[in-house]
Design an enzyme around this catalytic site. Structure first.
Site, PDB file in Angstrom:
ATOM      1  N   CYS A   2      37.846  30.762  40.849  1.00  0.00           N
ATOM      2  CA  CYS A   2      38.225  32.080  41.242  1.00  0.00           C
ATOM      3  C   CYS A   2      37.549  33.441  41.046  1.00  0.00           C
ATOM      4  CB  CYS A   2      39.712  32.419  40.908  1.00  0.00           C
ATOM      5  SG  CYS A   2      40.581  33.745  41.747  1.00  0.00           S
ATOM      6  N   GLU A 106      40.768  31.679  36.216  1.00  0.00           N
ATOM      7  CA  GLU A 106      41.740  31.770  37.449  1.00  0.00           C
ATOM      8  C   GLU A 106      42.685  32.599  36.845  1.00  0.00           C
ATOM      9  OE1 GLU A 106      42.086  30.151  40.008  1.00  0.00           O
ATOM     10  OE2 GLU A 106      40.343  28.825  40.078  1.00  0.00           O
TER      11      GLU A 106
END
Length: 161
Positions: A2, A106
């Site tokens: 991410c 993340e």
């Protein structure tokens, strides 16, 4: 994966730990980076003209139709569909690469959507590793760019049910 990762090891340490890069890249002296962001330059290991080399690339694959670099970066390529998506298909067929890292971030957005909580994900002993990826060169923009393969997270690190 991410949007952020870290590169804390030298190329010599990646060479010693994994022996996946050309020996002449051991002398490359990139500083440690604790917050690699999309569109920043990263080193990658790839085949180029029948040799394994380390070259720099912009993180965020630039599509063939892009007229400039103001487009949203295509930083990730889902491994489950990389052979089907037109934007990734040709790169997957002939321009794969390895991108060094030692962790990635993340964010838990479910617990508190207003203040996502970052998690730094790394191997147990914090060893270096490589992301698999794809790359391409766009002559009209004079830019080499890359994207990282992603997949569904393993149950041990999945943040959301």
């Amino acid at each position: 994966m991410c949007w952020r990762f870290t590169i804390q090891y030298t190329w010599a340490e990646y060479y010693e730990a994994l022996n996946l890069i050309p020996a002449d890249a051991k002398g490359r002296n990139d500083p440690p980076r604790y917050n690699v962001c999309p569109t920043q330059t990263v080193g990658m290991v790839c085949a180029d003209k029948d040799a394994i080399v380390v070259k720099d690339a912009r993180w965020g694959l630039v599509p063939h139709w892009a007229k400039d670099l103001k487009i949203k970066p295509m930083i990730n390529a889902r491994s489950e569909t990389v052979t089907e998506k037109p934007i990734f298909k040709s790169s997957f067929a002939s321009r794969r690469c390895l991108i060094p890292a030692n962790s990635f971030y993340e964010w838990d957005r479910k617990s508190d959507p207003d203040t996502p909580l970052p998690y730094n994900i790394h191997l147990k002993d914090n060893r270096p590793f490589f992301f698999g990826g794809i790359w391409r060169y766009r002559k009209h923009l004079d830019v080499t760019s890359c994207a990282i393969f992603t997949m569904e997270p393993h149950e041990n690190i999945a943040l959301c049910p």
